[in-house]
Design a protein around this motif. Sequence first.
Motif, PDB file in Angstrom:
ATOM      1  N   SER A  34      61.816  28.428  45.378  1.00 25.36           N
ATOM      2  CA  SER A  34      62.042  26.987  45.476  1.00 25.36           C
ATOM      3  C   SER A  34      63.338  26.652  46.209  1.00 25.36           C
ATOM      4  N   THR A  35      64.396  27.443  45.955  1.00 23.76           N
ATOM      5  CA  THR A  35      65.701  27.164  46.563  1.00 23.76           C
ATOM      6  C   THR A  35      65.921  27.938  47.859  1.00 23.76           C
ATOM      7  N   ARG A  36      64.939  28.772  48.241  1.00 27.14           N
ATOM      8  CA  ARG A  36      65.055  29.612  49.456  1.00 27.14           C
ATOM      9  C   ARG A  36      66.261  30.550  49.352  1.00 27.14           C
ATOM     10  N   THR A  37      66.419  31.164  48.189  1.00 18.96           N
ATOM     11  CA  THR A  37      67.523  32.089  47.953  1.00 18.96           C
ATOM     12  C   THR A  37      66.994  33.523  47.965  1.00 18.96           C
ATOM     13  N   PRO A  38      67.509  34.399  48.825  1.00 20.24           N
ATOM     14  CA  PRO A  38      67.035  35.790  48.865  1.00 20.24           C
ATOM     15  C   PRO A  38      67.131  36.459  47.496  1.00 20.24           C
ATOM     16  N   LEU A  39      66.147  37.311  47.196  1.00 27.42           N
ATOM     17  CA  LEU A  39      66.042  37.942  45.885  1.00 27.42           C
ATOM     18  C   LEU A  39      65.898  39.447  46.032  1.00 27.42           C
ATOM     19  N   LEU A  40      66.687  40.191  45.267  1.00 27.34           N
ATOM     20  CA  LEU A  40      66.553  41.638  45.138  1.00 27.34           C
ATOM     21  C   LEU A  40      66.119  41.918  43.708  1.00 27.34           C
ATOM     22  N   ALA A  41      64.889  42.403  43.540  1.00 30.50           N
ATOM     23  CA  ALA A  41      64.330  42.629  42.202  1.00 30.50           C
ATOM     24  C   ALA A  41      64.580  44.064  41.762  1.00 30.50           C
ATOM     25  N   LEU A  42      65.011  44.217  40.520  1.00 30.65           N
ATOM     26  CA  LEU A  42      65.261  45.534  39.932  1.00 30.65           C
ATOM     27  C   LEU A  42      63.937  46.165  39.485  1.00 30.65           C
ATOM     28  N   PRO A  43      63.935  47.447  39.140  1.00 29.86           N
ATOM     29  CA  PRO A  43      62.696  48.106  38.730  1.00 29.86           C
ATOM     30  C   PRO A  43      62.073  47.472  37.493  1.00 29.86           C
ATOM     31  N   ALA A  44      60.753  47.453  37.471  1.00 30.39           N
ATOM     32  CA  ALA A  44      60.018  46.865  36.347  1.00 30.39           C
ATOM     33  C   ALA A  44      60.035  47.797  35.143  1.00 30.39           C
ATOM     34  N   ASP A  45      60.055  47.207  33.956  1.00 27.65           N
ATOM     35  CA  ASP A  45      59.976  47.973  32.722  1.00 27.65           C
ATOM     36  C   ASP A  45      58.698  47.681  31.948  1.00 27.65           C
ATOM     37  N   THR A  46      57.851  46.770  32.449  1.00 28.78           N
ATOM     38  CA  THR A  46      56.571  46.459  31.815  1.00 28.78           C
ATOM     39  C   THR A  46      55.532  46.242  32.911  1.00 28.78           C
ATOM     40  N   ASP A  47      54.253  46.260  32.508  1.00 31.44           N
ATOM     41  CA  ASP A  47      53.188  46.024  33.486  1.00 31.44           C
ATOM     42  C   ASP A  47      53.278  44.618  34.062  1.00 31.44           C
ATOM     43  N   GLU A  48      53.628  43.631  33.221  1.00 27.94           N
ATOM     44  CA  GLU A  48      53.765  42.250  33.690  1.00 27.94           C
ATOM     45  C   GLU A  48      54.823  42.152  34.785  1.00 27.94           C
ATOM     46  N   ARG A  49      55.970  42.781  34.587  1.00 24.82           N
ATOM     47  CA  ARG A  49      57.053  42.723  35.576  1.00 24.82           C
ATOM     48  C   ARG A  49      56.710  43.526  36.818  1.00 24.82           C
ATOM     49  N   GLU A  50      55.923  44.576  36.661  1.00 28.13           N
ATOM     50  CA  GLU A  50      55.470  45.325  37.835  1.00 28.13           C
ATOM     51  C   GLU A  50      54.622  44.436  38.738  1.00 28.13           C
ATOM     52  N   VAL A  51      53.772  43.603  38.127  1.00 29.01           N
ATOM     53  CA  VAL A  51      52.960  42.662  38.919  1.00 29.01           C
ATOM     54  C   VAL A  51      53.860  41.710  39.696  1.00 29.01           C
ATOM     55  N   LYS A  52      54.956  41.242  39.093  1.00 28.68           N
ATOM     56  CA  LYS A  52      55.868  40.320  39.786  1.00 28.68           C
ATOM     57  C   LYS A  52      56.501  40.989  41.001  1.00 28.68           C
ATOM     58  N   ASN A  53      56.870  42.271  40.868  1.00 28.61           N
ATOM     59  CA  ASN A  53      57.457  42.976  42.009  1.00 28.61           C
ATOM     60  C   ASN A  53      56.440  43.192  43.120  1.00 28.61           C
ATOM     61  N   VAL A  54      55.192  43.438  42.739  1.00 25.67           N
ATOM     62  CA  VAL A  54      54.123  43.570  43.747  1.00 25.67           C
ATOM     63  C   VAL A  54      53.927  42.232  44.466  1.00 25.67           C
ATOM     64  N   MET A  55      53.930  41.133  43.706  1.00 30.92           N
ATOM     65  CA  MET A  55      53.776  39.811  44.312  1.00 30.92           C
ATOM     66  C   MET A  55      54.904  39.521  45.299  1.00 30.92           C
ATOM     67  N   LEU A  56      56.144  39.849  44.914  1.00 28.15           N
ATOM     68  CA  LEU A  56      57.294  39.619  45.789  1.00 28.15           C
ATOM     69  C   LEU A  56      57.194  40.467  47.047  1.00 28.15           C
ATOM     70  N   LYS A  57      56.872  41.725  46.878  1.00 27.31           N
ATOM     71  CA  LYS A  57      56.760  42.634  48.025  1.00 27.31           C
ATOM     72  C   LYS A  57      55.681  42.164  48.995  1.00 27.31           C
ATOM     73  N   GLU A  58      54.542  41.736  48.463  1.00 27.82           N
ATOM     74  CA  GLU A  58      53.453  41.260  49.327  1.00 27.82           C
ATOM     75  C   GLU A  58      53.842  39.969  50.038  1.00 27.82           C
ATOM     76  N   LEU A  59      54.583  39.110  49.371  1.00 29.05           N
ATOM     77  CA  LEU A  59      55.021  37.856  49.988  1.00 29.05           C
ATOM     78  C   LEU A  59      55.990  38.124  51.139  1.00 29.05           C
TER      79      LEU A  59
END
Length: 362
Positions: A260-285
Motif C-alpha cells: 500500500s505504501t510502496r515500501t520495499p520489503l525483505l521477508a525473513l524465513p518462514a516458520d509456519t506453512d501460512e508464512r511460507e505461502v506469504k513468502n511465495v506470494m511476495l516472490k511471485e509478485l
Amino acid sequence: MISFIVGRNFGHLNRCVATISKFREINDEPIKIYAFPHSFDWLQKNLPYAELKQIKWDTLQKDQERIFHSKLIVHDWRKDVTKLKENRNQDCIITGIYHSDLIVSNQDSPYIKNFKAITREVANQSTDIFFHMNLKEPNEIPDLSTYYVPIPLICRDITLEPKEVKKILDIPEEEPFILVHMGGGVGPKRYKYIEEWFTKINHMKTSYRLVIANQFENVPFPFHSNIIQAPLFYNGINLVNAADLVISKPGMGILMDCISTRTPLLALPADTDEREVKNVMLKELIGSDICLAYENFSSIDLTNRIEEIMKYSQNMIQSFQNVPTNGAEIAANAFSLLSGKYCQDLPELYREILELTPFKVY
C-alpha cells in the motif's frame, strides 16, 4: 449490532480497524468486537465507538445467543467460528475475511498444500459468504461451498506524514531508516526465529539507521545504542510509510502495508506453512527472490541483501503499484448490504456484492 470476531495480532486487527472505519462512514449500526485483552487499548484508540468483549471459545458460547441476534457476524480469521456456525439457531449471516493463494499448484510443497486445504475447509465451515483478499485478478476460483467474493487488499489510510513519524522517533527529517518488524509478538503464532534474527540484525554493519517496531509483548533484547526501539504506533502503516525499507517476519499484514505504501520489503524465513505461502506470494509478485532472506544468511549476507534491494528498489515499488488496495471500502459496502439480511437473501445479494469488486468470478 454488528459482531466482529478478530484474531490476535496486527494483521487481523488492522484489517478490522480499516473495514470498520469505512463501514462507520456509511452505516451507524453499533459495533461489538470480540478480541483478545492485550489488544483492547489499541482497538479502543482506533475505534472509540466500538464495544469490546474478550474472545474465548467459552465466552463465545455464553454470548452466542446475543451474537446470533446480530445484524451481521464478521470474523478475521477465527476457526472457533466453525463451532458458532454449527450452533446457529438464528438465520443471521456469517462472513469471514482472509487472504493467501488458495489454489493448489504442482509447485506447492506438501506443507503448503495442507495449509491451503485447511483454509478452504475453514472458509466452508465458518462462513456463509467469504471475502478473499487477492494481490491481482485470480486466475482460478477455489472450489468452495460458501459464496466466494475476491476483493483487493484491505489497508488502512496513512494518517501521519513521514516527517511527523521521524519526529516521534527523534530522527532527522532527511535521514532514511530501515524498519525491523516482527509482528504483534503474542500467543502461539509468535515468530519462532525472532531472537535469531534480532541477533543477526544487531551485528549488521550498515550506514542505515535501524528502527525496531514495538509489539504487544516485547522481547527483551540488548540492542546496540544506535538502534531505535519505536513506541507502539496505533496506526502502524504510518511507521511503514516513513521507512525506506522494511525487514520483517513473513505475514500478510506487513505485506499489505508495504504494498500500500510502496515500501520495499525483505521477508525473513518462514516458520509456519501460512508464512511460507506469504513468502511465495511476495516472490511471485516481485518476480525474483531478491525480497527474501534465507536461513543460512549471516549478518554480512543480510547487509548485502539490503544493499541489493536498495539498488533495485524501484523494480519492487513498480510491482507494488500494480496491486489494488481498496478492499476496505469494498468490504464495508458489502457488509452494509448484508447487515440485517438473512441467509435466504444471499443468492440475490451475492450478485449485487460482486458488482462492488474489480475482480471477477468466472
